[in-house]
Design a protein around this motif. Sequence first.
Motif, PDB file in Angstrom:
ATOM      1  N   THR A  50       0.839  -1.208   0.000  1.00  0.00           N
ATOM      2  CA  THR A  50       0.000   0.000   0.000  1.00  0.00           C
ATOM      3  C   THR A  50       0.870   1.253   0.000  1.00  0.00           C
ATOM      4  OG1 THR A  50      -1.766  -1.171   1.189  1.00  0.00           O
ATOM      5  CG2 THR A  50      -1.812   1.227   1.252  1.00  0.00           C
ATOM      6  N   PHE A  51       1.912   1.259   0.824  1.00  0.00           N
ATOM      7  CA  PHE A  51       2.856   2.379   0.835  1.00  0.00           C
ATOM      8  C   PHE A  51       3.477   2.573  -0.543  1.00  0.00           C
ATOM      9  CE2 PHE A  51       4.899   4.171   4.914  1.00  0.00           C
ATOM     10  CZ  PHE A  51       3.657   4.449   5.462  1.00  0.00           C
ATOM     11  N   ASN A  52       3.871   1.476  -1.169  1.00  0.00           N
ATOM     12  CA  ASN A  52       4.518   1.561  -2.479  1.00  0.00           C
ATOM     13  C   ASN A  52       3.565   2.102  -3.540  1.00  0.00           C
ATOM     14  OD1 ASN A  52       7.074   0.676  -1.712  1.00  0.00           O
ATOM     15  ND2 ASN A  52       6.563  -1.476  -2.015  1.00  0.00           N
ATOM     16  N   ILE A  53       2.287   1.817  -3.410  1.00  0.00           N
ATOM     17  CA  ILE A  53       1.295   2.361  -4.344  1.00  0.00           C
ATOM     18  C   ILE A  53       1.130   3.857  -4.109  1.00  0.00           C
ATOM     19  CG2 ILE A  53      -1.158   2.354  -4.933  1.00  0.00           C
ATOM     20  CD1 ILE A  53      -1.107  -0.694  -4.345  1.00  0.00           C
ATOM     21  N   ILE A  54       1.010   4.253  -2.852  1.00  0.00           N
ATOM     22  CA  ILE A  54       0.816   5.672  -2.534  1.00  0.00           C
ATOM     23  C   ILE A  54       2.003   6.495  -3.021  1.00  0.00           C
ATOM     24  CG2 ILE A  54       0.616   7.347  -0.648  1.00  0.00           C
ATOM     25  CD1 ILE A  54      -0.840   5.139   0.954  1.00  0.00           C
ATOM     26  N   SER A  55       3.220   5.973  -2.831  1.00  0.00           N
ATOM     27  CA  SER A  55       4.425   6.749  -3.132  1.00  0.00           C
ATOM     28  C   SER A  55       4.912   6.593  -4.571  1.00  0.00           C
ATOM     29  CB  SER A  55       5.549   6.367  -2.164  1.00  0.00           C
ATOM     30  OG  SER A  55       5.794   4.974  -2.166  1.00  0.00           O
ATOM     31  N   GLY A  56       4.191   5.820  -5.388  1.00  0.00           N
ATOM     32  CA  GLY A  56       4.503   5.757  -6.805  1.00  0.00           C
ATOM     33  C   GLY A  56       5.437   4.641  -7.228  1.00  0.00           C
ATOM     34  N   PHE A  57       5.827   3.765  -6.315  1.00  0.00           N
ATOM     35  CA  PHE A  57       6.726   2.670  -6.680  1.00  0.00           C
ATOM     36  C   PHE A  57       5.966   1.523  -7.353  1.00  0.00           C
ATOM     37  CE2 PHE A  57       9.239   5.078  -3.745  1.00  0.00           C
ATOM     38  CZ  PHE A  57      10.527   4.948  -4.220  1.00  0.00           C
ATOM     39  N   TYR A  58       4.674   1.397  -7.049  1.00  0.00           N
ATOM     40  CA  TYR A  58       3.812   0.445  -7.745  1.00  0.00           C
ATOM     41  C   TYR A  58       2.630   1.193  -8.336  1.00  0.00           C
ATOM     42  CZ  TYR A  58       6.024  -3.463  -5.148  1.00  0.00           C
ATOM     43  OH  TYR A  58       6.894  -4.371  -4.621  1.00  0.00           O
ATOM     44  N   ARG A  59       2.173   0.727  -9.481  1.00  0.00           N
ATOM     45  CA  ARG A  59       0.935   1.228 -10.070  1.00  0.00           C
ATOM     46  C   ARG A  59      -0.196   0.279  -9.656  1.00  0.00           C
ATOM     47  NH1 ARG A  59      -0.335   4.329 -14.660  1.00  0.00           N
ATOM     48  NH2 ARG A  59       1.904   4.511 -15.124  1.00  0.00           N
ATOM     49  N   PRO A  60      -1.290   0.803  -9.116  1.00  0.00           N
ATOM     50  CA  PRO A  60      -2.373  -0.103  -8.708  1.00  0.00           C
ATOM     51  C   PRO A  60      -3.050  -0.735  -9.917  1.00  0.00           C
ATOM     52  CG  PRO A  60      -3.088   2.186  -8.536  1.00  0.00           C
ATOM     53  CD  PRO A  60      -1.613   2.214  -8.849  1.00  0.00           C
ATOM     54  N   ASP A  61      -3.583  -1.942  -9.733  1.00  0.00           N
ATOM     55  CA  ASP A  61      -4.344  -2.588 -10.794  1.00  0.00           C
ATOM     56  C   ASP A  61      -5.724  -1.974 -10.932  1.00  0.00           C
ATOM     57  OD1 ASP A  61      -2.257  -4.422 -11.295  1.00  0.00           O
ATOM     58  OD2 ASP A  61      -2.935  -5.684  -9.645  1.00  0.00           O
ATOM     59  N   ALA A  62      -6.242  -1.434  -9.841  1.00  0.00           N
ATOM     60  CA  ALA A  62      -7.546  -0.772  -9.853  1.00  0.00           C
ATOM     61  C   ALA A  62      -7.604   0.159  -8.646  1.00  0.00           C
ATOM     62  CB  ALA A  62      -8.677  -1.791  -9.789  1.00  0.00           C
ATOM     63  N   GLY A  63      -8.564   1.090  -8.687  1.00  0.00           N
ATOM     64  CA  GLY A  63      -8.701   2.051  -7.607  1.00  0.00           C
ATOM     65  C   GLY A  63      -7.884   3.301  -7.867  1.00  0.00           C
ATOM     66  N   GLN A  64      -7.919   4.231  -6.927  1.00  0.00           N
ATOM     67  CA  GLN A  64      -7.184   5.472  -7.097  1.00  0.00           C
ATOM     68  C   GLN A  64      -6.708   6.018  -5.759  1.00  0.00           C
ATOM     69  OE1 GLN A  64      -9.960   7.973  -9.194  1.00  0.00           O
ATOM     70  NE2 GLN A  64     -11.166   8.464  -7.386  1.00  0.00           N
ATOM     71  N   VAL A  65      -5.691   6.876  -5.847  1.00  0.00           N
ATOM     72  CA  VAL A  65      -5.129   7.554  -4.681  1.00  0.00           C
ATOM     73  C   VAL A  65      -5.158   9.047  -4.950  1.00  0.00           C
ATOM     74  CG1 VAL A  65      -3.116   7.837  -3.178  1.00  0.00           C
ATOM     75  CG2 VAL A  65      -3.614   5.591  -4.186  1.00  0.00           C
ATOM     76  N   LEU A  66      -5.775   9.805  -4.058  1.00  0.00           N
ATOM     77  CA  LEU A  66      -5.862  11.254  -4.196  1.00  0.00           C
ATOM     78  C   LEU A  66      -5.035  11.921  -3.109  1.00  0.00           C
ATOM     79  CD1 LEU A  66      -9.720  11.718  -4.776  1.00  0.00           C
ATOM     80  CD2 LEU A  66      -7.936  11.384  -6.484  1.00  0.00           C
ATOM     81  N   PHE A  67      -4.234  12.904  -3.508  1.00  0.00           N
ATOM     82  CA  PHE A  67      -3.459  13.699  -2.559  1.00  0.00           C
ATOM     83  C   PHE A  67      -3.823  15.157  -2.785  1.00  0.00           C
ATOM     84  CE2 PHE A  67       0.554  15.869  -1.240  1.00  0.00           C
ATOM     85  CZ  PHE A  67       0.524  15.489   0.099  1.00  0.00           C
ATOM     86  N   ASN A  68      -4.350  15.790  -1.762  1.00  0.00           N
ATOM     87  CA  ASN A  68      -4.885  17.154  -1.902  1.00  0.00           C
ATOM     88  C   ASN A  68      -5.897  17.250  -3.035  1.00  0.00           C
ATOM     89  OD1 ASN A  68      -3.614  18.572   0.234  1.00  0.00           O
ATOM     90  ND2 ASN A  68      -1.709  18.670  -0.940  1.00  0.00           N
ATOM     91  N   GLY A  69      -6.670  16.194  -3.202  1.00  0.00           N
ATOM     92  CA  GLY A  69      -7.728  16.187  -4.202  1.00  0.00           C
ATOM     93  C   GLY A  69      -7.296  15.817  -5.604  1.00  0.00           C
ATOM     94  N   ALA A  70      -5.984  15.659  -5.844  1.00  0.00           N
ATOM     95  CA  ALA A  70      -5.478  15.322  -7.182  1.00  0.00           C
ATOM     96  C   ALA A  70      -5.027  13.865  -7.216  1.00  0.00           C
ATOM     97  CB  ALA A  70      -4.314  16.238  -7.554  1.00  0.00           C
ATOM     98  N   ARG A  71      -5.311  13.184  -8.302  1.00  0.00           N
ATOM     99  CA  ARG A  71      -4.895  11.788  -8.425  1.00  0.00           C
ATOM    100  C   ARG A  71      -3.379  11.681  -8.573  1.00  0.00           C
ATOM    101  NH1 ARG A  71      -8.519   7.798 -12.061  1.00  0.00           N
ATOM    102  NH2 ARG A  71      -6.897   6.409 -11.218  1.00  0.00           N
ATOM    103  N   ILE A  72      -2.789  10.810  -7.768  1.00  0.00           N
ATOM    104  CA  ILE A  72      -1.349  10.568  -7.871  1.00  0.00           C
ATOM    105  C   ILE A  72      -1.041   9.110  -8.174  1.00  0.00           C
ATOM    106  CG2 ILE A  72      -0.711  12.505  -6.364  1.00  0.00           C
ATOM    107  CD1 ILE A  72      -0.245  10.415  -4.122  1.00  0.00           C
ATOM    108  N   ASP A  73      -2.064   8.238  -8.178  1.00  0.00           N
ATOM    109  CA  ASP A  73      -1.789   6.828  -8.465  1.00  0.00           C
ATOM    110  C   ASP A  73      -1.263   6.714  -9.890  1.00  0.00           C
ATOM    111  OD1 ASP A  73      -4.520   6.022 -10.169  1.00  0.00           O
ATOM    112  OD2 ASP A  73      -4.870   7.482  -8.571  1.00  0.00           O
ATOM    113  N   GLY A  74      -0.199   5.960 -10.050  1.00  0.00           N
ATOM    114  CA  GLY A  74       0.416   5.786 -11.360  1.00  0.00           C
ATOM    115  C   GLY A  74       1.514   6.776 -11.674  1.00  0.00           C
TER     116      GLY A  74
END
Length: 260
Positions: A50-74
């Motif tokens: 989960t940490f690796n997905i949030i910080s950009g080391f892994y790209r999630p297969d599905a779902g999204q991560v928002l930081f300050n309202g902006a998508r950062i997943d991927g």
Amino acid sequence: MNGQEQVILSVQDVHKHFGGLKAVNGVSFQVQRGKITGLIGPNGAGKTTTFNIISGFYRPDAGQVLFNGARIDGLPPHRVFHHGLCRTFQISRELKLMTVMENLLLVPAGQKGENLFASWFLPGQVRAQERTLRAKALEILEFVGLAHLQNEYAAGLSGGQKRLLELARTMMADPQMVLLDEPGAGVNPTLMRRIAGYIRSLATDRGITVLLIEHDMDLVMNVCDWIVVMSSGQKLAEGTPDQVRQNPAVLEAYLGGQNR
């Protein structure tokens, strides 16, 4: 400020599979701005993924991560970093052949000395910025108790001191939020108490939001405002330290002997 504005990080139905292994399976949680949130669970629960997905080391297969309202997943890690989200690692990643001070001075982006034109034609501005950054680095080293080691090579630090250097390097980036991956791993009880104090100060005195993974439950219960519990790749529970401590499902997950 309404409730949504207080959310700095939102993990929404995130999935990550490795072959047949569902490392993260539909995890959702939010982190409140300026708070300390713990992400805990037995070995193999999916916390580091989960940490690796949030910080950009892994790209999630599905779902999204928002930081300050902006998508950062991927996004790649360097772009996540430039959004104001920094992380540390279970294994310290200091630059061993550089001094403690040099490890900090390399962190800030966009330094004038990196520009050939500025180096040649604006040397006064370059020197002024270097003085400012050095003063800032020294203040941070004093905060984490490493100022007396500023001229020592990072390779010579103890394990606990390397943990403190990791924390200092994240602070040098002026982050809005830090992800701390087992900040207390391998340190003695005295240093553990110091680290706990530094983590509290990050939030209360400096306004930095903290999300941490940690196996030391004393540290988690003493510093966290909110705790998210994962088990077998899913969110099992969340709540205040007292609520989590008394949750039968959490106790069962820990006593059930999950293994990686």
